[in-house]
Design a protein around this motif. Structure first.
Motif, PDB file in Angstrom:
ATOM      1  N   VAL A  18       0.244   4.129   7.172  1.00  0.00           N
ATOM      2  CA  VAL A  18      -0.479   2.948   6.715  1.00  0.00           C
ATOM      3  C   VAL A  18      -0.353   1.860   7.770  1.00  0.00           C
ATOM      4  O   VAL A  18       0.751   1.515   8.183  1.00  0.00           O
ATOM      5  N   ASP A  19      -1.472   1.322   8.198  1.00  0.00           N
ATOM      6  CA  ASP A  19      -1.482   0.259   9.205  1.00  0.00           C
ATOM      7  C   ASP A  19      -2.447  -0.825   8.757  1.00  0.00           C
ATOM      8  O   ASP A  19      -3.653  -0.724   8.957  1.00  0.00           O
ATOM      9  N   VAL A  50       0.836  -1.199   0.000  1.00  0.00           N
ATOM     10  CA  VAL A  50       0.000   0.000   0.000  1.00  0.00           C
ATOM     11  C   VAL A  50       0.871   1.249   0.000  1.00  0.00           C
ATOM     12  O   VAL A  50       0.606   2.213  -0.737  1.00  0.00           O
ATOM     13  N   VAL A  51       1.925   1.255   0.803  1.00  0.00           N
ATOM     14  CA  VAL A  51       2.845   2.396   0.822  1.00  0.00           C
ATOM     15  C   VAL A  51       3.441   2.617  -0.566  1.00  0.00           C
ATOM     16  O   VAL A  51       3.548   3.765  -1.036  1.00  0.00           O
ATOM     17  N   GLU A  52       3.824   1.550  -1.244  1.00  0.00           N
ATOM     18  CA  GLU A  52       4.383   1.680  -2.581  1.00  0.00           C
ATOM     19  C   GLU A  52       3.393   2.346  -3.542  1.00  0.00           C
ATOM     20  O   GLU A  52       3.768   3.206  -4.345  1.00  0.00           O
ATOM     21  N   ALA A 102      11.841  -0.912  11.775  1.00  0.00           N
ATOM     22  CA  ALA A 102      12.672  -1.272  10.633  1.00  0.00           C
ATOM     23  C   ALA A 102      12.354  -0.366   9.453  1.00  0.00           C
ATOM     24  O   ALA A 102      11.361   0.363   9.467  1.00  0.00           O
ATOM     25  N   PRO A 103      13.176  -0.414   8.404  1.00  0.00           N
ATOM     26  CA  PRO A 103      12.888   0.425   7.232  1.00  0.00           C
ATOM     27  C   PRO A 103      11.578   0.072   6.537  1.00  0.00           C
ATOM     28  O   PRO A 103      10.975   0.922   5.885  1.00  0.00           O
ATOM     29  N   ASP A 104      11.143  -1.168   6.630  1.00  0.00           N
ATOM     30  CA  ASP A 104       9.902  -1.581   5.978  1.00  0.00           C
ATOM     31  C   ASP A 104       9.125  -2.501   6.904  1.00  0.00           C
ATOM     32  O   ASP A 104       9.681  -3.097   7.844  1.00  0.00           O
ATOM     33  N   ALA A 105       7.822  -2.627   6.637  1.00  0.00           N
ATOM     34  CA  ALA A 105       6.943  -3.367   7.537  1.00  0.00           C
ATOM     35  C   ALA A 105       7.105  -4.870   7.411  1.00  0.00           C
ATOM     36  O   ALA A 105       6.873  -5.608   8.378  1.00  0.00           O
TER      37      ALA A 105
END
Length: 311
Positions: free
Chosen positions: A187-188, A173-175, A266-269
């Motif tokens: 975004v969660d 979703v972030v992308e 972290a840098p990504d989920a």
């Protein structure tokens, strides 16, 4: 499966901050994005939810006839969808990184414990040792064969992506938001990731849940272009006494209460999600070593109620 991050509200709502709340992959979910055009913001939210729905059709254990359910049911899946194949490859990488602590094939253990405690008069000591041993025989990363044309499981093996899929969906979703020019969003989809900072100029504020008082915030952390995920046995307990939870050790088939909860920034989920799951099983010195190697920060809630940060 992770304990849900609690989104700490700012003092006043912002007119250009658009918020959606709902559910994804069986967990509460939330999306906040900053955009000057309300109509465009609504379109981006719909687009994000379409992406979540698409991924749920591949990765969910709860959606009827998902690609993952068909794989578990049939033991093989021809022409596997890209995201399922990609996520299983990521799972294999985290398995190697964490000395095997992260293992998506623990679903037979989940089925064993859930089935045991669902029966009337279940032994409070848990499933018998021979049943645990039999389930463990069906657990192991080596029991998955990945190929672009087909995914194959050895007989009796089943996969759960509950320890990584929510983070992966959040990242996708972030992308999409970033590709549409969004520079400020939170975004969660079960795990939280911040894109940029809060519209008020500071970082997004995310609360880490208190495992001793679920629903309450034990600690608030600032998040800017980072992600956070929490894992803890308190999230799902199989028995009334709370001795057995969903954090399964693939080495011995038992539930882990080494920590009350582990949160990874972290840098990504995807990374935060997988490592919070794996770190729940590892001793503090190994957690600290892997945290430095992976470039992540770890917030540990100990079983005695104290908290410590490892980085």
């Amino acid at each position: 499966m992770a304990g849900l991050p609690l989104l700490a509200p700012h003092a006043a709502p912002q007119p250009m901050l658009h918020v959606w709340r709902g559910s994804a992959l069986g967990a509460n979910a939330e999306l906040q994005l900053h955009h000057p055009d309300p109509a465009e913001a609504r379109r981006l939210i719909r687009d994000s939810l379409d992406e979540v729905a698409r991924l749920e059709r591949q990765l969910s254990l709860y959606q009827p006839d998902s690609a993952l359910l068909r794989l578990n049911r049939d033991g093989a899946l021809a022409a596997p969808p890209f995201d399922l194949l990609r996520l299983l490859a990521e799972a294999a990488r985290f398995h190697a990184l964490t000395d095997g602590a992260f293992d998506v094939t623990v679903q037979p253990l989940w089925d064993l414990y859930a089935g045991h405690f669902a029966r009337a008069g279940a032994d409070p000591a848990g499933p018998p040792a021979e049943a645990v041993a039999a389930a463990l025989d069906r657990v192991g990363q080596h029991r998955i064969h990945l190929d672009a044309d087909q995914i194959t499981l050895r007989p009796g093996t089943a996969i759960t992506l509950n320890g990584i899929a929510q983070g992966y969906v959040t990242d996708r979703v972030v992308e999409r938001l970033r590709a549409n020019g969004i520079t400020q969003a939170l975004v969660d989809m079960g795990e939280a990731r911040a894109l940029g900072g809060h519209p008020m100029g500071d970082a997004w504020q995310v609360g880490l849940e208190d495992p001793a008082a679920p629903g309450q915030i034990a600690e608030t952390i600032p998040l800017r272009n980072r992600a956070v995920a929490t894992s803890g046995g308190y999230g799902t307990r199989f028995d009334a006494a709370g001795r057995f939870n969903h954090i399964f050790d693939p080495a011995d088939g038992r539930s882990s209460w080494r920590y009350a909860a582990i949160s990874v920034i972290a840098p990504d989920a995807t990374t935060a999600d997988a490592l919070s799951t794996a770190f729940s099983l590892l001793p503090p010195e190994r957690v600290a070593e892997l945290a430095r190697q992976a470039g992540v920060t770890v917030h540990v809630a100990r079983t005695d109620g104290t908290r410590v940060i490892l980085a």
